[in-house]
Each structure stands twice: as structure tokens, then as C-alpha cells.
Design an enzyme around this catalytic site. Structure first.
Site, PDB file in Angstrom:
ATOM      1  N   HIS A 404     -36.307 -50.860  67.502  1.00  0.00           N
ATOM      2  CA  HIS A 404     -37.866 -50.765  66.539  1.00  0.00           C
ATOM      3  C   HIS A 404     -37.157 -52.428  66.324  1.00  0.00           C
ATOM      4  CE1 HIS A 404     -42.248 -50.324  66.264  1.00  0.00           C
ATOM      5  NE2 HIS A 404     -41.876 -49.208  65.654  1.00  0.00           N
ATOM      6  N   ASP A 408     -41.782 -54.504  69.253  1.00  0.00           N
ATOM      7  CA  ASP A 408     -42.576 -53.659  68.802  1.00  0.00           C
ATOM      8  C   ASP A 408     -43.153 -52.940  69.979  1.00  0.00           C
ATOM      9  OD1 ASP A 408     -42.342 -54.226  66.199  1.00  0.00           O
ATOM     10  OD2 ASP A 408     -43.843 -56.222  65.665  1.00  0.00           O
TER      11      ASP A 408
END
Length: 432
Positions: A404, A408
Site C-alpha cells: 500500500h 492503492d
């Protein structure tokens, strides 16, 4: 008589050293050309070092468990006949100014006592400490490096970047402390383990220690996030059942589900190149080639990840041959160091052991890994023009772990959805 220097050969990109694990020959033994003399281990694979000449082993320069650098002489072999030249060492012309600086650095290293990193209040991993010691980095320098790891910790990438740019930065001078403050004796933080007479304590083998270190480092480095999607692979199961016997008879290779999944992943990576990247500190490296890592379990219970190079350029026959070749050589311990280098994305088949889905750990410095769950017969709603009905379908879960920090949810979820779309759109009449 002539003497030949047996050197540790180059074993692939980024492999700079190896550990001697076993000498297959002892001093005085006769050696044939191309006969294995010793076994070595890198941080990825175990392999053998063969002799380039025939002769008698007269000297062993490294013991078992010693670390050897690529190009170092590890043994002397006496040959019959004329002189046998060892690999020539190339002498580069070094500018006088550079030579003077190098001498000054060496003198400094000899006159300065090794840094005691245990005196720092900051946490440094054993790997970081070892690199710092080898590079002559003082405690003050190490503490001044901005860390990108968890809680600002300095990781391997931070330290290597600092060393790379060290010449262009002002030196950090370590001011000698008059008298270090007395510290209380360190208290062991490990959880107490109760051992009774029936328990057995076994040290991890070398590869398990490496795997352990990699897994912990990956979790500390990447912000792991998972996406899961269920896929209907009924058409793939029917198609494989129809063609697998003819395929094996024609190609001499078994057709498993793995190359089918690998083909879909390679296609999805072309569609979403943002998943085919790696992270180097604060920089993103966009990989040109699609090299798929294929996690494989070894007979001793350990794990290794051979790599299918340029996977997007292979047709299904080529993919099947690559998967079988790497899988068979992994089990037989015949992988070469190059076979595990250069991966840009990894796939692991947890369904082999009956797992429905999992949360795999990213293979650093990659940013994603896909786990393939077991294929199961399940009741499912089937939509038709005449209405919906319940039928038996072959389904599986895809579990996608991604970093992350740079990926995304939109990209991570869209990628695994595209893999699922390719699998569900499989042409049951496809030729191979």
C-alpha cells in the site's frame, strides 16, 4: 607440474558471495575435469562448484561455513603438463588522487576501533550492522541516516543508498565520548519457553534462517493489504481434462493448472504495469520485463522462488515447459542462482495443500504477490435468459497481497479482477 587456482565463479546478477557448505573432495584426492569439488550456498539456492581442470587437490583455502566472495581462490589443484593459467586479474589504472583517498580510508579503518552499535538507543538489524562494519561506518554516521522503515528504522536499502552517495555528502565525524554512561545490563526480551524432558530443540537450517529473515523484513518494510476475488474456472477444468492426455503425449510434458494461471497473470501485468514495479527507498523502479516468480515447496519443507523470465512472451506450451522445468529442478536441488534472480511479481499456489485462500507475504522488493486457492465444486447461481437456477461449478479464490506504500486499492483490486476476467473468459475450444 603446474598449479591451478580454483576460483568461486560468477553465479548470476546480484550474487556477490556464497557460503561453503560441504567439501566433496579432500586434499590429495584426484579430480576429473568438470567434477564437483565443493558445495556452496547463496542466499537463494545451493549449488556445486566443478573443477575446470583434471588434477590433484593440494590445498583448500576455505573451511565449511566460510563466506567466499565471487572471484576469490578457494582451492589449489595440481595439474600434469605445462603451466595452467588461472583467471587473470585485471589491474585498472587508478588516478593518483583516488589512490591517496583509498589509502587514507584504509588507515582510518585500521586506527579506528570497530563501532559498538549496541551503545545506540536506536534499533539496527544484524544485516545493517554487518554492512556498516564492513564499510567502516561509525555509530554517529549510522544514527544520522534517515530511515524509511517502521518507526524510522534504517533498513538495508537506506544504508546502501547512503553508501552510494557517501562521497558527495559531508562526512559525519564521530566525536569520541569521554566516558560512556554506565548502562544497566540488558534484560532479555524474549518470551520464556518452557521445555520439558520430552521436547527437542533443533536449530533452524541455513535456508530456514534466511527465509525467516526475509519474511520479517518484508512485513516490516511493506504495508500489506489484501484483496480477494472468487473465480469460476469451470471452463478451464473441462478444457484441461479434454486436452491434457494429448498434450502430454505430444509434448512429453504434463499440463497442470499453473501455466494457465501464469499466462493470465502475465497478461494482467501488461494491462496494469503499475503492478510490475519495485521500490528502492523513495524511488519506484518501473520494470521493463515481466518476470514471474513461482513459489515452490522443497522436499525438506523450505521454500524457493524460481523465476520465469519474460513470461509475457511465452505461449501456453512454452509456459508449461518453463513451469515444469523450474519445478522439477527446484525439487531436485538443481536450480542455478540465475534461476531465482530478477523476479518482478510472484505467484504462489496455496491450493496445492488444500487452502481455499491465504494472505501471502510480498517477495521484496516487489510490490505484489498472488495466491491461488484450491479449486472446489460448489453450488452457484447460474443466470440464463430463461431465468436463474442452481448448478455445480468449479470455483477458486485469488488472494492478492500488495504494497500500500505504492499500490492503492483501485490498482490492486483492478489487477486481480483482470486476472479473474481472463480465467473466466477461457475458450473451451482453444487449440494448443
Amino acid at each position: 607440474m603446474a598449479k591451478f587456482e580454483l576460483k568461486l565463479p560468477k553465479m548470476g546478477e546480484s550474487v556477490a558471495e556464497a557460503t561453503v557448505t560441504n567439501w566433496l573432495k579432500k586434499v590429495g584426492d584426484k579430480i576429473e575435469m568438470d567434477e564437483a569439488v565443493l558445495e556452496i550456498a547463496t542466499d537463494k539456492v545451493d549449488s556445486e562448484v566443478p573443477s575446470e581442470v583434471a588434477g590433484t587437490l593440494v590445498e583448500i583455502l576455505f573451511n565449511t561455513d566460510d563466506v567466499v566472495q565471487v572471484g576469490q581462490t578457494i582451492a589449489i589443484i595440481e595439474t600434469e603438463g605445462g603451466a595452467v593459467a588461472s583467471t587473470p586479474e585485471v589491474k585498472a589504472e587508478v588516478p593518483v588522487a583516488v589512490t591517496e583517498v583509498a589509502k587514507a580510508v584504509e588507515v582510518a579503518k585500521e586506527t579506528v576501533a570497530p563501532a559498538d552499535f549496541s551503545a545506540s538507543d536506536k534499533f539496527f538489524s544484524p544485516l545493517v550492522k554487518n554492512i556498516a562494519k564492513e564499510e567502516g561506518i561509525s555509530l554517529a554516521e549510522l544514527e544520522s541516516i534517515a530511515g524509511s522503515g517502521k518507526d524510522g528504522r534504517v533498513n538495508k536499502e537506506d544504508l546502501l543508498n547512503y553508501i552510494k552517495n557517501r562521497g558527495s555528502q559531508p562526512a559525519v565525524v564521530a566525536t569520541p565520548a569521554a566516558a560512556p554512561k554506565a548502562k544497566p545490563a540488558p534484560v532479555a526480551q524474549s518470551v520464556p519457553v518452557s521445555v520439558n524432558g520430552g521436547d527437542e530443540i533443533v536449530e533452524m537450517d541455513r535456508m530456514r534462517k534466511l527465509i525467516s529473515g526475509y519474511m520479517v523484513a518484508s512485513v516490516q518494510t511493506s504495508a500489506h493489504v489484501q484483496s480477494f476475488i472468487e473465480v469460476d474456472v469451470t471452463n478451464i477444468v473441462k478444457w484441461r481434462d479434454k486436452v491434457k492426455n494429448a498434450f502430454e503425449k505430444r509434448e512429453g510434458e504434463k499440463l497442470t493448472f499453473t501455466p494457465i494461471f501464469m499466462e493470465a497473470v502475465a497478461k494482467a501485468l501488461k494491462d496494469f504495469p503499475g503492478m510490475n514495479i519495485s521500490v528502492d527507498g523513495e524511488f519506484i523502479i518501473k520494470r521493463k520485463n515481466i518476470n514471474l516468480g513461482m513459489a515452490a515447496a522443497l522436499p525438506n519443507g523450505n521454500l524457493i522462488v524460481p523465476v520465469i523470465k519474460n513470461a509475457d512472451q511465452l505461449n501456453l506450451v512454452g509456459m508449461a515447459k518453463a513451469v515444469n522445468d523450474l519445478g522439477n529442478r527446484a525439487k531436485a536441488g538443481k536450480l542455478k542462482p540465475d534461476d531465482t534472480q530478477g523476479g518482478t511479481y510472484t505467484v504462489t499456489n496455496v491450493g496445492t495443500f488444500g487452502s481455499v485462500f491465504g494472505t501471502p507475504i510480498i517477495n521484496q522488493p516487489q510490490v505484489g504477490i498472488l495466491a491461488l486457492g484450491a479449486i472446489r465444486k460448489v453450488p452457484a447461481v447460474i443466470e440464463t435468459p430463461e431465468g436463474d437456477f442452481i448448478g455445480i461449478r468449479q470455483k477458486m479464490f485469488l488472494s492478492h497481497s500488495y504494497d500500500h506504500r505504492v499500490v492503492d486499492g483501485a490498482l490492486g483490486g483492478s489487477f486481480v479482477k483482470r486476472v479473474a476476467d481472463y480465467l473466466e473468459a477461457w475458450d473451451i475450444n482453444r487449440d494448443i
